[in-house]
Scaffold this motif. Structure first.
Motif, PDB file in Angstrom:
ATOM      1  N   PHE A 155       6.910   6.994  -1.228  1.00 55.93           N
ATOM      2  CA  PHE A 155       8.084   7.065  -0.374  1.00 55.93           C
ATOM      3  C   PHE A 155       8.598   5.692   0.030  1.00 55.93           C
ATOM      4  CE2 PHE A 155       5.874  11.081   0.227  1.00 55.93           C
ATOM      5  CZ  PHE A 155       6.909  11.990   0.104  1.00 55.93           C
ATOM      6  N   GLN A 156       9.886   5.653   0.354  1.00 56.79           N
ATOM      7  CA  GLN A 156      10.470   4.439   0.911  1.00 56.79           C
ATOM      8  C   GLN A 156       9.754   4.118   2.221  1.00 56.79           C
ATOM      9  OE1 GLN A 156      14.692   4.717   1.339  1.00 56.79           O
ATOM     10  NE2 GLN A 156      14.959   2.537   1.748  1.00 56.79           N
ATOM     11  N   GLY A 157       9.346   2.861   2.397  1.00 55.92           N
ATOM     12  CA  GLY A 157       8.556   2.509   3.569  1.00 55.92           C
ATOM     13  C   GLY A 157       7.120   2.967   3.464  1.00 55.92           C
ATOM     14  N   ALA A 158       6.664   3.201   2.229  1.00 59.88           N
ATOM     15  CA  ALA A 158       5.317   3.731   2.026  1.00 59.88           C
ATOM     16  C   ALA A 158       4.243   2.795   2.549  1.00 59.88           C
ATOM     17  CB  ALA A 158       5.072   4.008   0.543  1.00 59.88           C
ATOM     18  N   MET A 159       4.562   1.490   2.607  1.00 59.84           N
ATOM     19  CA  MET A 159       3.572   0.523   3.067  1.00 59.84           C
ATOM     20  C   MET A 159       3.092   0.852   4.477  1.00 59.84           C
ATOM     21  SD  MET A 159       3.902  -3.609   2.905  1.00 59.84           S
ATOM     22  CE  MET A 159       5.045  -3.764   4.266  1.00 59.84           C
ATOM     23  N   ASN A 160       3.963   1.532   5.251  1.00 62.84           N
ATOM     24  CA  ASN A 160       3.605   1.900   6.618  1.00 62.84           C
ATOM     25  C   ASN A 160       3.347   3.396   6.759  1.00 62.84           C
ATOM     26  OD1 ASN A 160       3.997  -0.793   7.611  1.00 62.84           O
ATOM     27  ND2 ASN A 160       6.188  -0.456   7.455  1.00 62.84           N
ATOM     28  N   SER A 161       3.148   4.092   5.652  1.00 62.26           N
ATOM     29  CA  SER A 161       2.961   5.542   5.684  1.00 62.26           C
ATOM     30  C   SER A 161       1.511   5.974   5.844  1.00 62.26           C
ATOM     31  CB  SER A 161       3.528   6.168   4.401  1.00 62.26           C
ATOM     32  OG  SER A 161       4.909   5.958   4.317  1.00 62.26           O
ATOM     33  N   LEU A 162       0.583   5.046   5.718  1.00 67.75           N
ATOM     34  CA  LEU A 162      -0.829   5.394   5.882  1.00 67.75           C
ATOM     35  C   LEU A 162      -1.137   5.685   7.344  1.00 67.75           C
ATOM     36  CD1 LEU A 162      -2.317   2.634   3.572  1.00 67.75           C
ATOM     37  CD2 LEU A 162      -2.300   5.080   3.098  1.00 67.75           C
ATOM     38  N   ASN A 163      -2.045   6.625   7.579  1.00 62.92           N
ATOM     39  CA  ASN A 163      -2.464   6.952   8.942  1.00 62.92           C
ATOM     40  C   ASN A 163      -3.283   5.783   9.504  1.00 62.92           C
ATOM     41  OD1 ASN A 163      -3.783   8.001  11.267  1.00 62.92           O
ATOM     42  ND2 ASN A 163      -3.494  10.081  10.480  1.00 62.92           N
ATOM     43  N   PRO A 164      -2.834   5.163  10.603  1.00 59.80           N
ATOM     44  CA  PRO A 164      -3.506   3.939  11.076  1.00 59.80           C
ATOM     45  C   PRO A 164      -4.899   4.149  11.657  1.00 59.80           C
ATOM     46  CG  PRO A 164      -1.833   4.638  12.643  1.00 59.80           C
ATOM     47  CD  PRO A 164      -1.676   5.515  11.438  1.00 59.80           C
ATOM     48  N   VAL A 165      -5.268   5.400  11.984  1.00 56.53           N
ATOM     49  CA  VAL A 165      -6.560   5.634  12.640  1.00 56.53           C
ATOM     50  C   VAL A 165      -7.576   6.304  11.722  1.00 56.53           C
ATOM     51  CG1 VAL A 165      -5.512   5.741  14.932  1.00 56.53           C
ATOM     52  CG2 VAL A 165      -5.774   7.846  13.614  1.00 56.53           C
ATOM     53  N   ILE A 166      -7.257   6.401  10.428  1.00 56.57           N
ATOM     54  CA  ILE A 166      -8.157   7.016   9.452  1.00 56.57           C
ATOM     55  C   ILE A 166      -8.372   6.029   8.313  1.00 56.57           C
ATOM     56  CG2 ILE A 166      -8.520   8.942   7.858  1.00 56.57           C
ATOM     57  CD1 ILE A 166      -6.702  10.628   9.589  1.00 56.57           C
ATOM     58  N   ASN A 167      -9.617   5.867   7.876  1.00 50.94           N
ATOM     59  CA  ASN A 167      -9.861   4.885   6.823  1.00 50.94           C
ATOM     60  C   ASN A 167      -9.330   5.374   5.470  1.00 50.94           C
ATOM     61  OD1 ASN A 167     -11.851   6.518   5.567  1.00 50.94           O
ATOM     62  ND2 ASN A 167     -13.490   5.560   6.714  1.00 50.94           N
ATOM     63  N   ILE A 168      -9.280   4.456   4.517  1.00 54.88           N
ATOM     64  CA  ILE A 168      -8.668   4.738   3.222  1.00 54.88           C
ATOM     65  C   ILE A 168      -9.413   5.842   2.483  1.00 54.88           C
ATOM     66  CG2 ILE A 168      -8.046   3.755   0.994  1.00 54.88           C
ATOM     67  CD1 ILE A 168      -6.424   2.749   3.461  1.00 54.88           C
ATOM     68  N   GLN A 169     -10.728   5.850   2.583  1.00 55.52           N
ATOM     69  CA  GLN A 169     -11.514   6.870   1.892  1.00 55.52           C
ATOM     70  C   GLN A 169     -11.135   8.264   2.357  1.00 55.52           C
ATOM     71  OE1 GLN A 169     -15.789   6.237   1.441  1.00 55.52           O
ATOM     72  NE2 GLN A 169     -16.164   8.392   1.916  1.00 55.52           N
ATOM     73  N   ALA A 170     -11.046   8.448   3.671  1.00 58.96           N
ATOM     74  CA  ALA A 170     -10.723   9.768   4.215  1.00 58.96           C
ATOM     75  C   ALA A 170      -9.334  10.218   3.772  1.00 58.96           C
ATOM     76  CB  ALA A 170     -10.814   9.744   5.738  1.00 58.96           C
ATOM     77  N   GLN A 171      -8.395   9.255   3.694  1.00 57.39           N
ATOM     78  CA  GLN A 171      -7.039   9.623   3.311  1.00 57.39           C
ATOM     79  C   GLN A 171      -6.945   9.971   1.830  1.00 57.39           C
ATOM     80  OE1 GLN A 171      -3.770   7.472   5.314  1.00 57.39           O
ATOM     81  NE2 GLN A 171      -5.331   6.249   6.338  1.00 57.39           N
ATOM     82  N   LEU A 172      -7.708   9.287   0.996  1.00 55.68           N
ATOM     83  CA  LEU A 172      -7.746   9.630  -0.422  1.00 55.68           C
ATOM     84  C   LEU A 172      -8.478  10.959  -0.644  1.00 55.68           C
ATOM     85  CD1 LEU A 172      -8.464   6.140  -2.032  1.00 55.68           C
ATOM     86  CD2 LEU A 172      -6.505   7.606  -2.566  1.00 55.68           C
ATOM     87  N   GLU A 173      -9.581  11.125   0.049  1.00 52.63           N
ATOM     88  CA  GLU A 173     -10.346  12.373  -0.106  1.00 52.63           C
ATOM     89  C   GLU A 173      -9.543  13.586   0.322  1.00 52.63           C
ATOM     90  OE1 GLU A 173     -14.592  12.886   0.577  1.00 52.63           O
ATOM     91  OE2 GLU A 173     -14.619  10.821   1.345  1.00 52.63           O
TER      92      GLU A 173
END
Length: 302
Positions: free
Chosen positions: A113-131
């Motif tokens: 998405f546009q602005g995807a760089m800021n689309s990650l959940n800031p309080v969840i680590n990368i592993q949890a978001q990928l899983e």
């Protein structure tokens, strides 16, 4: 923009993965805005199709309409978008509903998405978001496989596996963008829509991201609809480019042809609007060679 690339683009159209027919989107209100008007477009299997145009011309609206992500007051008023899976057959995207649509979106067509760089959940680590992707779409996958695959995805986009435990604020902008691309390719989609994926990144990181996209496309064979206002960028990576203005496609062709012999006046103005890297007007392609055609166009205006 090689001849081989142009030939590949032509060949890919014989095997389309997405076709868009007479597609229109309006934003309803006191004054209806016709954001997308009667678009006809084909994305070939394995092709990188660039979609260029100024801000507000309808590029993102078209992408959201294809993937059924539009919300009121947006309304698809005509046409349809169809997906042609490798397995054969045709899926009319307008017929998908509920769980069927939710399962389709990330599995067959994904989106950065546009602005995807800021689309990650800031309080969840990368592993949890990928899983979470695999928990939702591959519920039978074991936790060990989810962790292993998540690490493999990061390494594939050039991020160390050790970053799985990192939180978004611990990553640079380029790394966060790579994570978003890893998420988009997690389920092996046949189409990836990238909406301004390099916005707000410096030119060095932009180059790295573009190289990754090109490499991954060649390695995995997915098609890319790459949306941006940055026409020079598209000229470097695209097989074909569609130029959009006021909701309409005003020109469509092979990248080389669009650069050397644009037909539409708007395309010519768009090409001439980018600053020079060497001091010559119109010399924006990273070859260091001035474009005589654009210089002559400027002289005609004087």
């Amino acid at each position: 923009m090689s001849a081989a690339t142009e030939g590949g683009a032509t060949a890919s159209l014989a095997d389309p993965v997405v076709t868009i027919e007479d597609f229109s989107v309006d934003y309803l209100g006191a004054m209806t805005a016709h954001a997308v008007r009667n678009i006809n477009l084909t994305l070939g299997r394995g092709e990188i199709l660039g979609l260029a145009g100024e801000s507000g011309c309808g590029k993102s609206t078209l992408a959201y309409g294809i993937t059924r992500l539009l919300r009121p007051p947006a309304l698809i008023t005509s046409g349809r978008a169809s997906f042609h899976p490798r397995e054969g057959g045709t899926v009319d995207l307008s017929t998908l509903r509920g769980k069927q649509l939710r399962a389709f979106r990330w599995d067959k067509i994904s989106m950065v998405f546009q602005g995807a760089m800021n689309s990650l959940n800031p309080v969840i680590n990368i592993q949890a978001q990928l899983e979470d992707i695999f928990i939702t779409h591959r519920p039978r996958m074991s936790r060990r496989d989810r962790v292993r695959t998540s690490g493999d995805l990061l390494e594939r986009v050039g991020v160390e596996r050790s970053r799985l435990k990192s939180f978004p604020h611990e990553l640079s902008g380029g790394m966060r963008q790579r994570v978003m691309i890893a998420m988009a390719m997690a389920l092996g989609p046949q189409v990836m829509i990238m909406d301004e994926p390099t916005t707000a990144l410096d030119v060095v990181v932009q180059r790295e991201i573009l190289d990754e996209v090109t490499r991954l496309r060649a390695e995995l064979g997915f098609a890319v609809l790459f949306i941006t206002h940055d026409l020079p960028l598209l000229l470097e990576i695209s097989d074909r480019i569609a130029v959009m203005k006021a909701g309409e496609i005003v020109e469509l062709g092979a990248a080389r042809n669009l650069y050397t012999a644009p037909r539409n006046d708007y395309t010519k103005r768009l090409l001439a609007s980018f600053p020079s890297l060497t001091g010559e007007r119109g010399d924006f392609i990273r070859t260091g060679v001035a474009d005589i055609r654009l210089t002559e166009t400027d002289q005609e205006k004087v």
